[in-house]
Scaffold this motif. Structure first.
Motif, mmCIF file in Angstrom:
data_model
loop_
_atom_site.group_PDB
_atom_site.id
_atom_site.type_symbol
_atom_site.label_atom_id
_atom_site.label_comp_id
_atom_site.label_asym_id
_atom_site.label_seq_id
_atom_site.Cartn_x
_atom_site.Cartn_y
_atom_site.Cartn_z
ATOM 1 N N PRO A 134 1.739 6.125 -30.400
ATOM 2 C CA PRO A 134 1.520 7.295 -29.577
ATOM 3 C C PRO A 134 0.053 7.724 -29.577
ATOM 4 O O PRO A 134 -0.584 7.741 -30.624
ATOM 5 N N ILE A 135 -0.447 8.025 -28.393
ATOM 6 C CA ILE A 135 -1.857 8.380 -28.226
ATOM 7 C C ILE A 135 -1.934 9.552 -27.251
ATOM 8 O O ILE A 135 -1.141 9.620 -26.305
ATOM 9 N N THR A 136 -2.861 10.452 -27.481
ATOM 10 C CA THR A 136 -2.956 11.631 -26.608
ATOM 11 C C THR A 136 -3.682 11.273 -25.310
ATOM 12 O O THR A 136 -4.448 10.297 -25.254
ATOM 13 N N GLY A 137 -3.452 12.082 -24.280
ATOM 14 C CA GLY A 137 -4.131 11.903 -23.002
ATOM 15 C C GLY A 137 -5.635 11.955 -23.178
ATOM 16 O O GLY A 137 -6.389 11.188 -22.579
ATOM 17 N N GLU A 138 -6.045 12.857 -24.063
ATOM 18 C CA GLU A 138 -7.459 13.023 -24.408
ATOM 19 C C GLU A 138 -8.061 11.690 -24.880
ATOM 20 O O GLU A 138 -9.121 11.275 -24.415
ATOM 21 N N ASN A 139 -7.361 11.036 -25.793
ATOM 22 C CA ASN A 139 -7.864 9.781 -26.364
ATOM 23 C C ASN A 139 -7.850 8.640 -25.356
ATOM 24 O O ASN A 139 -8.741 7.788 -25.377
ATOM 25 N N ILE A 140 -6.857 8.641 -24.487
ATOM 26 C CA ILE A 140 -6.823 7.591 -23.458
ATOM 27 C C ILE A 140 -8.040 7.773 -22.537
ATOM 28 O O ILE A 140 -8.747 6.813 -22.219
ATOM 29 N N ALA A 141 -8.272 9.030 -22.147
ATOM 30 C CA ALA A 141 -9.401 9.336 -21.257
ATOM 31 C C ALA A 141 -10.713 8.890 -21.893
ATOM 32 O O ALA A 141 -11.568 8.273 -21.247
ATOM 33 N N GLU A 142 -10.836 9.148 -23.183
ATOM 34 C CA GLU A 142 -12.047 8.779 -23.921
ATOM 35 C C GLU A 142 -12.271 7.267 -23.883
ATOM 36 O O GLU A 142 -13.368 6.784 -23.633
ATOM 37 N N LYS A 143 -11.181 6.533 -24.115
ATOM 38 C CA LYS A 143 -11.279 5.064 -24.146
ATOM 39 C C LYS A 143 -11.673 4.500 -22.788
ATOM 40 O O LYS A 143 -12.325 3.472 -22.703
ATOM 41 N N LEU A 144 -11.245 5.170 -21.715
ATOM 42 C CA LEU A 144 -11.551 4.672 -20.375
ATOM 43 C C LEU A 144 -12.850 5.252 -19.836
ATOM 44 O O LEU A 144 -13.296 4.894 -18.756
ATOM 45 N N GLY A 145 -13.414 6.180 -20.578
ATOM 46 C CA GLY A 145 -14.666 6.799 -20.154
ATOM 47 C C GLY A 145 -14.501 7.678 -18.931
ATOM 48 O O GLY A 145 -15.397 7.770 -18.090
ATOM 49 N N VAL A 146 -13.335 8.283 -18.776
ATOM 50 C CA VAL A 146 -13.110 9.221 -17.658
ATOM 51 C C VAL A 146 -12.638 10.556 -18.231
ATOM 52 O O VAL A 146 -12.379 10.661 -19.417
ATOM 53 N N THR A 147 -12.531 11.575 -17.365
ATOM 54 C CA THR A 147 -12.071 12.876 -17.874
ATOM 55 C C THR A 147 -10.549 12.892 -17.890
ATOM 56 O O THR A 147 -9.886 12.098 -17.229
ATOM 57 N N ARG A 148 -10.046 13.829 -18.648
ATOM 58 C CA ARG A 148 -8.603 14.021 -18.779
ATOM 59 C C ARG A 148 -8.008 14.360 -17.400
ATOM 60 O O ARG A 148 -6.914 13.889 -17.063
ATOM 61 N N ALA A 149 -8.764 15.127 -16.605
ATOM 62 C CA ALA A 149 -8.280 15.552 -15.284
ATOM 63 C C ALA A 149 -8.112 14.355 -14.347
ATOM 64 O O ALA A 149 -7.160 14.284 -13.580
ATOM 65 N N THR A 150 -9.040 13.393 -14.448
ATOM 66 C CA THR A 150 -8.963 12.191 -13.604
ATOM 67 C C THR A 150 -7.672 11.420 -13.884
ATOM 68 O O THR A 150 -7.065 10.843 -12.988
ATOM 69 N N LEU A 151 -7.298 11.420 -15.185
ATOM 70 C CA LEU A 151 -6.137 10.615 -15.579
ATOM 71 C C LEU A 151 -4.812 11.254 -15.229
ATOM 72 O O LEU A 151 -3.790 10.586 -15.211
ATOM 73 N N ARG A 152 -4.830 12.575 -14.998
ATOM 74 C CA ARG A 152 -3.571 13.312 -14.866
ATOM 75 C C ARG A 152 -2.593 12.682 -13.853
ATOM 76 O O ARG A 152 -1.438 12.450 -14.203
ATOM 77 N N PRO A 153 -3.060 12.350 -12.617
ATOM 78 C CA PRO A 153 -2.111 11.751 -11.661
ATOM 79 C C PRO A 153 -1.571 10.400 -12.132
ATOM 80 O O PRO A 153 -0.382 10.110 -11.963
ATOM 81 N N ASP A 154 -2.438 9.589 -12.778
ATOM 82 C CA ASP A 154 -1.974 8.287 -13.283
ATOM 83 C C ASP A 154 -0.894 8.470 -14.336
ATOM 84 O O ASP A 154 0.145 7.802 -14.318
ATOM 85 N N LEU A 155 -1.148 9.397 -15.256
ATOM 86 C CA LEU A 155 -0.174 9.627 -16.341
ATOM 87 C C LEU A 155 1.128 10.172 -15.775
ATOM 88 O O LEU A 155 2.214 9.823 -16.251
ATOM 89 N N ALA A 156 1.019 10.997 -14.734
ATOM 90 C CA ALA A 156 2.232 11.549 -14.115
ATOM 91 C C ALA A 156 3.061 10.425 -13.501
ATOM 92 O O ALA A 156 4.280 10.359 -13.714
ATOM 93 N N ILE A 157 2.397 9.513 -12.802
ATOM 94 C CA ILE A 157 3.121 8.386 -12.181
ATOM 95 C C ILE A 157 3.779 7.519 -13.261
ATOM 96 O O ILE A 157 4.949 7.158 -13.169
ATOM 97 N N LEU A 158 3.005 7.228 -14.310
ATOM 98 C CA LEU A 158 3.523 6.335 -15.358
ATOM 99 C C LEU A 158 4.689 6.955 -16.136
ATOM 100 O O LEU A 158 5.597 6.243 -16.554
ATOM 101 N N THR A 159 4.642 8.271 -16.319
ATOM 102 C CA THR A 159 5.762 8.891 -17.056
ATOM 103 C C THR A 159 6.967 9.085 -16.126
ATOM 104 O O THR A 159 8.098 8.849 -16.537
ATOM 105 N N MET A 160 6.696 9.466 -14.872
ATOM 106 C CA MET A 160 7.819 9.677 -13.951
ATOM 107 C C MET A 160 8.559 8.380 -13.681
ATOM 108 O O MET A 160 9.767 8.387 -13.493
ATOM 109 N N SER A 161 7.825 7.277 -13.684
ATOM 110 C CA SER A 161 8.482 5.999 -13.418
ATOM 111 C C SER A 161 9.151 5.439 -14.679
ATOM 112 O O SER A 161 9.796 4.404 -14.625
ATOM 113 N N GLY A 162 8.955 6.129 -15.806
ATOM 114 C CA GLY A 162 9.646 5.714 -17.044
ATOM 115 C C GLY A 162 8.923 4.599 -17.786
ATOM 116 O O GLY A 162 9.419 4.089 -18.786
ATOM 117 N N ILE A 163 7.729 4.228 -17.307
ATOM 118 C CA ILE A 163 6.987 3.166 -18.010
ATOM 119 C C ILE A 163 6.455 3.714 -19.333
ATOM 120 O O ILE A 163 6.513 3.079 -20.372
#
Ligand code: ADP
Length: 215
Positions: free
Chosen positions: A21-50
């Motif tokens: 388990p990893i926080t959204g914050e840490n994922i954003a850090e690893k990708l070099g983007v902001t947490r806000a940028t990732l929000r739609p991606d994370l929403a899609i990935l969680t809604m799809s059950g991946i």
């Protein structure tokens, strides 16, 4: 339904698979983007059950069993977050004083320090009871005579996992560990300053929190 993932979403899945388990914050850090940028991606990935998300745990790949996720969450808890205030007595205090401190502070273990505030011993309820049944004058015996002394003290370190600290308590059949950092003034034998205490209650608290985490 087949979902076409963008390359960034693919990358997120890889990161979470490897490190969740990893926080959204840490994922954003690893990708070099902001947490806000990732929000739609994370929403899609969680809604799809991946991916799955849990409060205070983070994102994890849903291919993992619940037990794996809980186990990792336990191992991610650090001694530093769960330590409580250590109760100290000086090595020249009497057994009588130590008993009074134990009652006043409502603890079962006292850590004994020398004049430089370095850890020299530990004394528990049983140590004090043992000296009480010896029928000696309790205000005549220094606590340093009855304590368990260095280097036989089992220590905990702030960055260690709570799971490791719990393992030490179980293996050694003890109720508490001093949380220590090496003293900067020390020369020769290792000397430690006491910055906290981990007890069986700390472990119980972590257990209760785990049970309260929303699934
Ligand atoms: P109790 O006396 O209430 O059963 P413990 O089980 O913690 O408490 O203590 C058992 C014995 O282990 C005592 O003699 C005590 O001095 C010793 N002890 C307690 N904590 C530690 C520790 N962190 N490292 C080494 N010895 C300890």
């Amino acid at each position: 339904m087949v979902i076409e993932l963008t390359s960034r979403q693919e990358k997120i899945v890889h990161i979470v698979k490897d490190e969740g388990p990893i926080t959204g914050e840490n994922i954003a850090e690893k990708l070099g983007v902001t947490r806000a940028t990732l929000r739609p991606d994370l929403a899609i990935l969680t809604m799809s059950g991946i991916l799955d998300a849990r409060p205070r745990v983070g994102y994890f790949f849903s291919g993992k069993s619940t037990m794996q996720v809980i186990g990792e969450s336990i191992k991610n808890k650090k001694v530093n977050e769960y330590k409580s205030v250590p109760i100290l007595v000086r090595d020249d205090s009497t057994v009588y004083d130590a008993i009074c401190t134990m009652f006043l502070e409502d603890v079962g273990t006292l850590f004994v320090v020398d004049g430089q505030s370095h850890l020299v011993g530990v004394t528990s309820r049983k140590d004090l009871l043992r000296s009480a049944i010896g029928r000696q004058e309790l205000d005549g015996i220094p606590v340093s005579v009855i304590m368990t002394r260095m280097p036989n003290i089992i220590l905990a370190f702030p960055e260690e996992s709570l799971h490791d600290a719990a393992t030490k308590m179980i293996r050694n059949q003890i109720d508490a560990l001093p949380v220590v950092k090496p003293s900067e003034h020390a020369s020769g034998a290792a000397k430690y300053e006491i910055i906290g205490r981990i007890t069986k209650t700390s472990i119980t608290r972590a257990y209760v929190e785990l049970g309260n985490e929303e699934l």
